[in-house]
Design a protein around this motif. Structure first.
Motif, PDB file in Angstrom:
ATOM      1  N   PHE E  23       0.888  -1.168   0.000  1.00 44.03           N
ATOM      2  CA  PHE E  23       0.000   0.000   0.000  1.00 44.03           C
ATOM      3  C   PHE E  23       0.917   1.205   0.000  1.00 44.03           C
ATOM      4  CE2 PHE E  23      -2.817  -3.040   2.256  1.00 44.03           C
ATOM      5  CZ  PHE E  23      -3.872  -3.009   1.367  1.00 44.03           C
ATOM      6  N   SER E  48      -2.793  -9.490  14.913  1.00 45.71           N
ATOM      7  CA  SER E  48      -3.496  -8.461  14.170  1.00 45.71           C
ATOM      8  C   SER E  48      -2.519  -7.659  13.307  1.00 45.71           C
ATOM      9  CB  SER E  48      -4.186  -7.542  15.178  1.00 45.71           C
ATOM     10  OG  SER E  48      -5.095  -6.711  14.533  1.00 45.71           O
ATOM     11  N   GLY E  49      -2.910  -7.385  12.086  1.00 46.33           N
ATOM     12  CA  GLY E  49      -2.094  -6.545  11.222  1.00 46.33           C
ATOM     13  C   GLY E  49      -0.972  -7.268  10.515  1.00 46.33           C
ATOM     14  N   HIS E 202      -7.539 -15.289  14.249  1.00 45.98           N
ATOM     15  CA  HIS E 202      -6.451 -15.168  15.198  1.00 45.98           C
ATOM     16  C   HIS E 202      -6.788 -15.906  16.489  1.00 45.98           C
ATOM     17  CE1 HIS E 202      -8.160 -10.887  15.795  1.00 45.98           C
ATOM     18  NE2 HIS E 202      -8.709 -11.647  16.668  1.00 45.98           N
TER      19      HIS E 202
HETATM   20  N1  LIG Z   1      -5.883   0.232   2.564  1.00 48.29           N
HETATM   21  C1  LIG Z   1      -4.749   0.168   3.269  1.00 48.29           C
HETATM   22  N2  LIG Z   1      -3.830   1.177   3.186  1.00 48.29           N
HETATM   23  C2  LIG Z   1      -2.677   1.119   3.898  1.00 48.29           C
HETATM   24  N3  LIG Z   1      -2.356   0.125   4.728  1.00 48.29           N
HETATM   25  C3  LIG Z   1      -3.216  -0.903   4.857  1.00 48.29           C
HETATM   26  C4  LIG Z   1      -4.454  -0.934   4.150  1.00 48.29           C
HETATM   27  N4  LIG Z   1      -5.101  -2.071   4.478  1.00 48.29           N
HETATM   28  C5  LIG Z   1      -4.305  -2.707   5.358  1.00 48.29           C
HETATM   29  N5  LIG Z   1      -3.172  -2.020   5.583  1.00 48.29           N
HETATM   30  C6  LIG Z   1      -2.068  -2.411   6.453  1.00 48.29           C
HETATM   31  O1  LIG Z   1      -1.651  -3.678   6.068  1.00 48.29           O
HETATM   32  C7  LIG Z   1      -1.326  -4.473   7.174  1.00 48.29           C
HETATM   33  C8  LIG Z   1      -2.053  -5.811   7.093  1.00 48.29           C
HETATM   34  O2  LIG Z   1      -3.455  -5.584   7.223  1.00 48.29           O
HETATM   35  P1  LIG Z   1      -4.481  -6.796   7.279  1.00 48.29           P
HETATM   36  O3  LIG Z   1      -5.831  -6.216   7.284  1.00 48.29           O
HETATM   37  O4  LIG Z   1      -4.168  -7.757   6.214  1.00 48.29           O
HETATM   38  O5  LIG Z   1      -4.181  -7.436   8.694  1.00 48.29           O
HETATM   39  P2  LIG Z   1      -4.855  -8.698   9.346  1.00 48.29           P
HETATM   40  O6  LIG Z   1      -3.798  -9.667   9.494  1.00 48.29           O
HETATM   41  O7  LIG Z   1      -6.067  -9.084   8.612  1.00 48.29           O
HETATM   42  O8  LIG Z   1      -5.211  -8.136  10.775  1.00 48.29           O
HETATM   43  P3  LIG Z   1      -6.553  -8.359  11.627  1.00 48.29           P
HETATM   44  O9  LIG Z   1      -6.322  -9.580  12.368  1.00 48.29           O
HETATM   45  O10 LIG Z   1      -6.542  -7.166  12.532  1.00 48.29           O
HETATM   46  O11 LIG Z   1      -7.684  -8.402  10.682  1.00 48.29           O
HETATM   47  C9  LIG Z   1      -1.671  -3.683   8.412  1.00 48.29           C
HETATM   48  O12 LIG Z   1      -0.492  -3.189   8.974  1.00 48.29           O
HETATM   49  C10 LIG Z   1      -2.517  -2.549   7.906  1.00 48.29           C
HETATM   50  O13 LIG Z   1      -2.221  -1.401   8.637  1.00 48.29           O
END
Ligand SMILES: Nc1ncnc2c1ncn2[C@@H]1O[C@H](COP(=O)(O)OP(=O)(O)OP(=O)(O)O)[C@@H](O)[C@H]1O
Ligand SMILES: Nc1ncnc2c1ncn2[C@@H]1O[C@H](COP(=O)(O)OP(=O)(O)OP(=O)(O)O)[C@@H](O)[C@H]1O
Ligand SMILES: [Mg+2]
Ligand SMILES: [Mg+2]
Lengths: 315, 367, 313, 389, 367
Positions: E23, E48-49, E202
């Motif tokens: 991103f 998370s994240g 998770h």
């Molecule tokens: N549209 C976006 N723009 C910028 N960064 C993003 C965007 N979407 C996600 N991210 C970043 O990408 C990373 C991964 O996000 P993701 O949603 O895949 O996490 P996740 O593993 O699904 O977490 P969760 O368990 O909280 O759902 C995070 O650090 C998030 O901040």
């Protein structure tokens, strides 16, 4: 790390082996995004529509830069053959209102003087009311709100005389405070609706937490709710600034000549019944008058959308 | 009068008497009685919508009761302002004031109460120390992680030096790992402060680990009030038995006669079972927890044995959950994480009547 | 249960405090009620009072000055036998309907376009919003020019060689309301677009993903899924638009003056010209009473549904 | 004292004329003129004035079209009685035509000061257009209608009429007076005789108005001065409009009698209606203000002030005894008619605003509805007259 | 290419090759490779994240990848439309269309694909049957409970007859009890349908019980990919070891020499431990799961014994979690629910090196 995919990263290799399954090294064709049909359509529509919205502005600007003889020739859309800023100067400082020939500048300060207290007052009253209506409901409060909402649909003109009589009885007729009161009153319906819906969308827990913390009505409002509501305050401000700044009727009825707002001058410049209409000055005057609300829009455009979101989405 | 309110010992810290609350025509709480002892950690447990938050809000004074009284520390506070009740509350969503720093959040209530400046400083410092949030004092809530926010929310109640803490599902927004950590922290805090705490949750692990006593609620009424042990081992009725325990209890419909429970498949003399009444009989339901079913070598020691067919195996790392068929009935069995059974196999299980529960088939009350 | 009662009465109930007695409904949270006094006063005195005042005087033959010379239903008789009033109502119905639909459709469409993650969103948004800032006193005149058959759009197009092109809404009684609509939409859609845009931003991103996985075309997703989800936003927008339509006056005066003939008269203008042009307040009040009546007929059931039917937690 | 004067004279010449009043007031008395100009005509200014009076904060003086517009204010006792000033200054002797003073008189007392005369009864013709069409410049309505086909042939619209209702109704008023005759006109307008309105004489006027409607087809403008401009530019040949139109010809450097012609009473009956403006003075509690109001009233009719004002404004003075100096041919014609007493009271003095407005609506509807016949409109016209008070 | 993607057997159903996604400047996924076999249930687990949802969205085609390829069923779908990939997706928030009935939700996609009417009827009926939502077909989502909504969301993927199901934390909005029930239902569904499923969560219990293989993610990379058993018993590094298991693993810093791990307190010959390399040595970390610590009678059978002081006791009904002190170190021990130990007591614990994990103190990789 050995990365076989990098081999296929060149465009030629990519196209050559398109659709081939045998090797897992090549990449699928990446569609061209920037000029896709969808984007052409999207921006095409937006630009065409923008032209419709901009056309009047263009006409106004062009006209305001022409001299009267050129306007008489009648080509509305043609660019000025000879650009002159005289209409702007005239609109600002020379156009006559009756025997006073100092243009819009005369009313500008009055308008500011009316605008500031009216906007502040109407937002203050409406925000507190909206807050009380959403957080401190009591039986019947919605009835009053419904009545108030009805006020949004009453043509202002109908209310002129009742309000005159009311102000007279309150001893406020013809004073600035009377006008401020009128603006407050007529801004109420829509503003209270906005604020009420906005505050209702804030988490109730915050309100509860603050009550447990011993905060009273005003403390919760000023310390907790208001600081969280900047966007909706901006929305309300934009609505009110536009409305009050452009108001003519109340400004002329509920004040005296030395306090007439800018719009009275604008009306006088534009609406003279007899004699020649100086269209170029009219346009310049309108644009000048619109500058204040326009400035407010451009400055706070982002907050506007955000604020309305919060206020409007929760009906 | 039932025995619930008598279980509490000493002078009650919070006493709720015949509380009624309705929203319009909907009666959410009905004639609710509850006494909570000084320093007790009471957990309100119940499924969603059963009225837990409503009860907590009534105690906090955030909802006006329809009828009944609430006493806190010997004062009738039924109509007192929330801030005058000597309570602190922690919300599920934390409800931190987003535009204030952590310090501002902590001191807001004190400032409202016109506590002197240096006293505020002192209390905030102490709370920050207890909760280990000293480095965060100047941040805003937006810049905190979930666990840190949670601690600030607790701190806000802490600084106010209140008698009673109210928690409304304070951990349910956190992920499993953090939840486990904070749970322990909360328990420590309670040990340290010895305040009365009323804690709403629908997570049973929380309830079991934290509570001195648990109140199981259903439809605005308290089903059972007792220690975690009591509730786990001697559930008062089928609802409680089913609600508590994960995976949940196995139930079998059958018949009780002369101290013997029998179904089509099974005959089980209830030796060692403590009946609540003398020699009951008639249609009954037998409940056995999955973790009380023994397998493997231990089966030989169990009073009752039976053969089952394995249907589904859920390995969970530390344990393995086996779904077996006892006749037509699905039977859950918790086994060691190292057990290796396969669907389709048959195995022998052992049941212990003294660890089972029996319920009347009609009233569903414990026999 | 009785035991608890007893324990209470003998034990701690002695220590009665301020919290023991149920305070009267009126005195609870007095500040919140005091804070609502201005709003209640305004609602009752100005809006309700003003309405009642207007209705009362609609039964008089007040001319330049309001006075209580009873005239019975005479004003209403005359109102309903005046062609201009009938035309006004028809016009408003037509304009209101078209403008409501038009504003919502255009406002929503623009918002939807802007919501497609485009560049220069801020610029486009400002372009669509700016007309809201300009007063109609002059913009009406500009639209008059643009729609003028000789030197406006028609003239230009004919100048390009399309001689039979005809577009003169302001001079054709049959389509003059559409001419007004062109300007009305120009001014009003920006604000509605902003509201809609904000509403769209509040839609759960996952809904979009779900519809993409389902293979639903974007336009269909808007119509079948998104719009139904935005009901509250549409309600707010509707109140704003509707209040603007009922009060429609400036635009007509600036652009057509009610003409050609009386073909673009609207109720608010009828009221104004009755009150201040004809110096017949009674007639103006009668007309505005009729307008209020229709607003109330629409508003009360809506308010009942909105506030009365369900209770919020 | 400072005296606030409200009026809707805001265009160049009007404001210049008001300046004359203000200068005289400031110079000759110890008072100060506070200008409260509101553009947009009576419909915009009137609610402001009435509101100010109702609100208990009236201006020192305000402009109204004299006639019946202020009747109610007088009735309600809100206006200052100027009878003593009038008597002292001998208004009854100098004001010409006397109908102007009558319009200010209510139950024998005088409540307003007329300041100028405007007359509707004019038709303006552009000589060049007729030349182009190869016809004589007509001298009355009859001959004008005869030139119409030739004008059409030459691509010239015979008659220019603006889109606003008051212009159409006004034009009809002029035609009614010219074609139906003074007697019938007065019977209808003064005595509200609906039978006359239904009668033969008026039928002629309506027929002619129907023809006018056809003759006007082709010019679509709103404002009267745009219509006048169409005549000046030669797009249209003629316009029926009040004497205020003359200013437009002057602005375009056209000379009366050479470049354009003016026909009072359409050339059929040389007669003028005497409309115009008057000032009213609301009752004030402060005697000093009242004194100033009376001073102003007296000043407005002062011969010098009259000349100064009217020569700037382009209207005729209300005093028969003043000389405007060098005036053009058309103004001379007007002055001559005034002097000869060929005058009728103006429509605003005879008809209530309510009636006038209804007639405006009717005539504009007729004008814009080709399917509406002269007979239809005559009947409806008569009905309105029947109900007029 | 590392060995992860090679673990999968047979023709992969989903194959992800060198996937990059950023991103703007933030690289969320980097050079990610993953092969998922036909009919496999793969769980993506991570804090998370870490990029789980991002990866899932890439597979679904809801995010455009920056680099790399995605193959589904032998077709390169890297740039295909989501609806053309043969995938169905279930979202955390369900994302049901709120204004349509359940039936409308299920059939909307099909109608759009111009599937014949009777075919739609058939498929909806079948999905409704499988998910047991027949009685709900005419209700709107607002009138459904959480679990029912979840089932409808699954049904929406089901009717589309897809090869691959993607789940993004489908159970995380539900309460514990419901979560447990639906978990089992999902497992059954997978057994029945045998589709490929990729499941993000998770919650480790979900991961352990559902997965054929688990991929542990951290910072956009896959840390370990393996069967639940492998991940639980032989975590590849300290992160995975710490992440998996609740309560989490106990770690002790020490030194490994000649197959003996020693700290100040403890000497532990690692007999029976399977080293990944031959005879490593140097600073090391020992990890032991709380449930692998034996107490009571069983201690005598354990290879290593030691004394600890009880610090805090958390009874959880079925188990009791004891927080004990081993020297300075906090040591978590899971005991039977019936155990009665009190804070302050000392007790002897037994440790089994064959069930422990050893990590290099520097790289934190498994030794
Ligand atoms: N549209 C976006 N723009 C910028 N960064 C993003 C965007 N979407 C996600 N991210 C970043 O990408 C990373 C991964 O996000 P993701 O949603 O895949 O996490 P996740 O593993 O699904 O977490 P969760 O368990 O909280 O759902 C995070 O650090 C998030 O901040
Ligand atoms: N303001 C309200 N108006 C009407 N009914 C309400 C209101 N607030 C709560 N209820 C109803 O009262 C019942 C109890 O709600 P409450 O919030 O106490 O449940 P809860 O036990 O806290 O559930 P959860 O675990 O979901 O938080 C619910 O059935 C709810 O629908
Ligand atoms: Mg709750
Ligand atoms: Mg995610």
């Amino acid at each position: 790390m050995a990365n076989p995919a990098t081999l296929g990263a060149t465009g030629a290799a990519m196209d050559a082996s398109r659709g081939q399954m045998s090797s897992d090294h090549h990449r699928g064709p990446r569609p061209k995004k920037a000029l896709s049909r969808r984007n052409i359509m999207l921006y095409g529509v937006l630009i065409v529509v923008s032209l419709y919205y901009l056309l009047p502005l263009y006409v106004m600007i062009v006209t305001s830069l022409k001299g009267m003889p050129e306007i008489r020739m009648g080509n509305v859309f043609g660019p000025p053959l000879e650009v002159t800023f005289e209409p702007w100067a005239k609109a600002w400082s020379q156009a006559c209102t009756g025997i006073n020939c100092d243009g819009l500048s005369r009313g500008f300060f009055n308008s500011v003087q009316i605008l500031i207290p009216s906007v502040l007052m109407s937002i203050a009253v409406a925000s507190v009311s909206g807050y009380a209506l959403s957080m401190w409901k009591f039986r019947g409060s919605e009835v009053f709100f419904t009545i108030l909402l009805m006020g949004a649909f009453i043509p202002y003109q109908v209310m002129i005389y009742p309000v005159v009589l009311l102000l007279r009885n309150m001893g406020l007729f013809g004073s600035l405070s009377g006008l401020v009161l009128v603006h407050t009153v007529f801004g109420m319906p829509i503003l209270v609706l906005l604020f009420r819906n906005y505050f209702a969308s804030l988490p109730v827990e915050l309100f509860k937490a603050a009550r447990v913390d011993g905060a009273g009505f005003w403390q919760i409002f000023f310390r907790i709710m208001a600081p969280m509501s900047l966007p909706i305050f901006v929305v309300a401000m934009i609505l009110q600034v536009t409305g009050i700044w452009n108001d003519f009727l109340f400004g002329v009825i509920y004040t005296r000549p030395d306090q007439y707002p800018m719009t009275v001058q604008l009306n006088n410049i534009v609406n003279s019944v007899q004699g020649v209409k100086e269209y170029n000055v009219n346009m310049a005057a309108t644009l000048l008058t619109g500058l204040v609300p326009l400035t407010v829009y451009f400055v706070s455009g982002k907050l506007f959308v955000r604020g309305i979101a919060a206020g409007a989405v929760k009906g | 009068m039932n025995d619930m309110s008598q279980t509490a010992t000493g002078n009650p810290s919070v006493s709720i008497q015949d509380l009624d609350l309705s929203f319009g025509a909907v009666k959410v709480l009905q004639g609710l009685n509850l006494d909570i002892a000084e320093g007790e950690f009471l957990v309100l447990l119940g499924s969603s919508g059963c009225g837990k938050s409503t009860l907590l809000n009534c105690i906090a004074g955030l909802l006006d009761v329809s009828d009944g009284q609430i006493w806190i520390k010997g004062k009738n506070v039924t109509w007192a302002e929330p801030s005058d009740r000597g309570i602190g509350m922690v919300f599920q969503s934390y409800a931190l004031y987003p535009q204030m720093t952590v310090k501002g959040n902590l001191s807001f209530g004190l400032k409202n109460a016109r506590v002197p400046k240096d006293e505020i400083e002192r209390r905030v410092a102490r709370a920050a120390e207890v909760l280990q949030i000293e480095p965060l004092l100047d941040r805003k809530p937006g810049a905190l992680s979930g666990g840190q926010r949670q601690r600030v929310a607790i701190g806000r109640a802490l600084v106010r030096d209140v008698d009673v803490f109210l928690f409304d599902e304070p951990l349910s927004n956190l992920d499993a790992k953090l939840r486990a950590d904070l749970r322990v922290e909360l328990k420590r805090l309670h040990n340290q402060l010895q305040n009365t705490m009323i804690y709403v949750t629908h997570d049973q692990v929380e309830a079991m680990t934290l509570a001195d006593r648990i109140a199981i609620m259903k439809g605005g009424e308290i089903m059972q009030l007792g220690s975690p042990d009591e509730i786990y081992n001697r559930p008062r009725n089928r609802y409680v038995a089913d609600f508590i325990g994960s995976p949940s209890m196995n139930f079998m419909d059958g018949h009780l006669e002369n101290g013997v429970f029998s179904t089509d498949e099974l005959r089980m003399p209830m030796d060692g079972y403590e009946f609540t009444a003398r020699q009951p009989g008639g249609p009954a339901i037998l409940g056995i927890r999955p973790e009380h079913v023994v397998t493997g070598e231990l089966v030989s020691g169990a009073p009752v044995q039976h053969e089952v067919t394995v249907d589904l195996v859920e390995p969970m790392g530390s344990d393995t959950l086996v779904w077996a068929k006892l006749g037509e009935q699905i039977f859950r069995i918790r086994m060691d994480g190292q057990s290796r059974v396969k669907p389709g196999e048959t195995m022998v299980i052992g049941l212990d009547p003294s660890r089972a529960s029996l319920f009347d088939a009609g009233t569903e009350d414990r026999l | 249960m009785a035991v608890a009662e007893d324990a209470g009465s003998t034990g701690h109930r002695a220590a009665a405090s301020s919290g023991a007695k149920r305070p009267s409904r009126l005195l609870r949270n007095p500040m919140s009620k005091i804070a609502l006094v201005p709003m209640i006063a305004i609602a009752l005195v100005v809006f309700l009072g003003g309405t009642v005042w207007t209705i009362v005087y609609s039964f008089t033959d007040s001319g330049l000055l309001p006075r209580l010379d009873w005239a019975g239903l005479e004003q209403y008789d005359r109102l309903w036998s005046t062609r201009k009033w009938i035309v006004s109502i028809q016009n408003l119905a037509l304009y209101g309907f078209a403008s409501m639909i038009g504003t919502l459709v255009i406002g929503f469409t623009l918002a939807a376009l802007l919501d497609r993650k485009i560049r220069f969103e801020g610029v486009f948004r400002s372009i669509f919003l700016y007309p809201f800032a300009l007063s109609f006193i002059v913009t009406g005149l500009v639209w008059q020019w643009i729609l003028n058959p000789q030197f406006g759009v028609q003239g230009i197009v004919r100048g390009w060689g399309w001689e039979s092109f005809s577009f003169d809404p302001l001079n054709n009684p049959n389509i003059v309301m559409w001419g007004l609509l062109i300007a009305g939409l120009w001014q009003g859609t920006g604000l509605v677009m902003c509201i809609m845009l904000a509403g769209l931003r509040g839609i759960d991103e996952d809904i979009w993903k779900a519809s993409r996985v389902d293979g639903i075309p974007v336009w269909k997703t808007y119509i079948r899924v998104i719009i139904p989800m935005m009901r509250p936003v549409f309600v707010t927008a509707l109140v704003l638009i509707a209040s603007g339509i009922v009060k429609l006056y400036d635009l007509v005066v600036a652009q057509t003056g009610g003409g050609p003939g009386i073909s673009s008269e609207v109720p608010a203008k009828y009221v104004m010209s009755a009150m201040f042009g004809s110096q017949n307040l009674g007639q103006g009040f009668a007309a505005s009473s009729m307008m209020l009546l229709s607003v109330v007929i629409i508003l009360i059931p809506w308010a009942y549904l909105e506030f009365g039917g369900k209770k919020r937690g | 004292v400072e005296l606030e004067v409200m009026h809707w004279w805001t265009s160049g010449s009007e404001a210049g004329a008001v300046q004359e009043f203000a200068n005289a007031f400031n110079d000759r008395t110890d008072n100060t003129w506070v200008d409260g100009a509101i553009a947009g005509g009576g419909d915009v200014a009137r609610p402001v004035m009435v509101s100010r009076i109702l609100g208990g904060d009236p201006p020192g003086a305000f402009q109204f079209n004299h006639g019946r517009q202020a009747e109610e204010l007088i009735e309600a006792g809100l206006m200052l009685d100027l009878t003593d000033v009038a008597e002292e200054q001998g208004w009854a002797d100098v004001i010409n035509p006397p109908s102007l003073l009558d319009a200010c008189t209510y139950e024998g007392r005088i409540y307003c000061a007329p300041v100028n005369i405007h007359s509707w009864q004019w038709m303006w013709l552009n000589d060049a257009t007729f030349e182009e069409a190869g016809v004589e410049v007509p001298t009355n309505w009859e001959s004008f209608t005869e030139t119409a086909p030739a004008l059409r042939e030459a691509g010239i619209v015979p008659l220019a009429v603006g889109g606003q209702p008051w212009q159409q109704n006004g034009a009809f008023g002029v035609m009614a007076l010219a074609l139906a005759g003074e007697e019938a006109w007065l019977a209808v307008n003064q005595d509200k005789d609906a039978e006359v309105a239904r009668g033969e004489d008026y039928a002629r006027a309506f027929q002619a108005f129907g023809e006018a409607r056809e003759m006007a087809d082709g010019v679509s403008v709103q404002d009267w001065n745009q219509a006048t401009n169409a005549v000046i530019q030669g797009e249209a040949a003629a316009q029926i409009m009040g004497d205020w139109a003359q200013g437009e010809f002057a602005m375009a450097d056209m000379v009366a009698g050479e470049d354009y012609e003016c026909l009072p009473g359409l050339g059929d009956i040389a007669i003028l209606d005497a409309g115009g403006d008057a000032f009213y003075f609301p009752q004030q509690s402060d005697p000093e203000v009242e004194a100033a109001q009376k001073e102003l009233a007296a000043l407005l009719l002062d011969p010098e002030v009259q000349v100064a004002f009217n020569s700037v404004k382009g209207s005729l003075p209300v005093r028969g005894d003043v000389d405007l100096g060098s005036v053009n041919e058309c103004t001379q014609k007007g002055l001559q008619l005034l002097a000869d007493g060929n005058v009728v009271p103006s429509g605003t003095a005879l008809l209530s605003p309510d009636t006038t407005n209804s007639l405006n609506d009717l005539m504009t509807e007729f004008w814009n509805t080709p399917s509406m016949t002269p007979e239809d409109v005559q009947e409806q016209y008569a009905q309105i007259i029947e109900q007029a008070d």
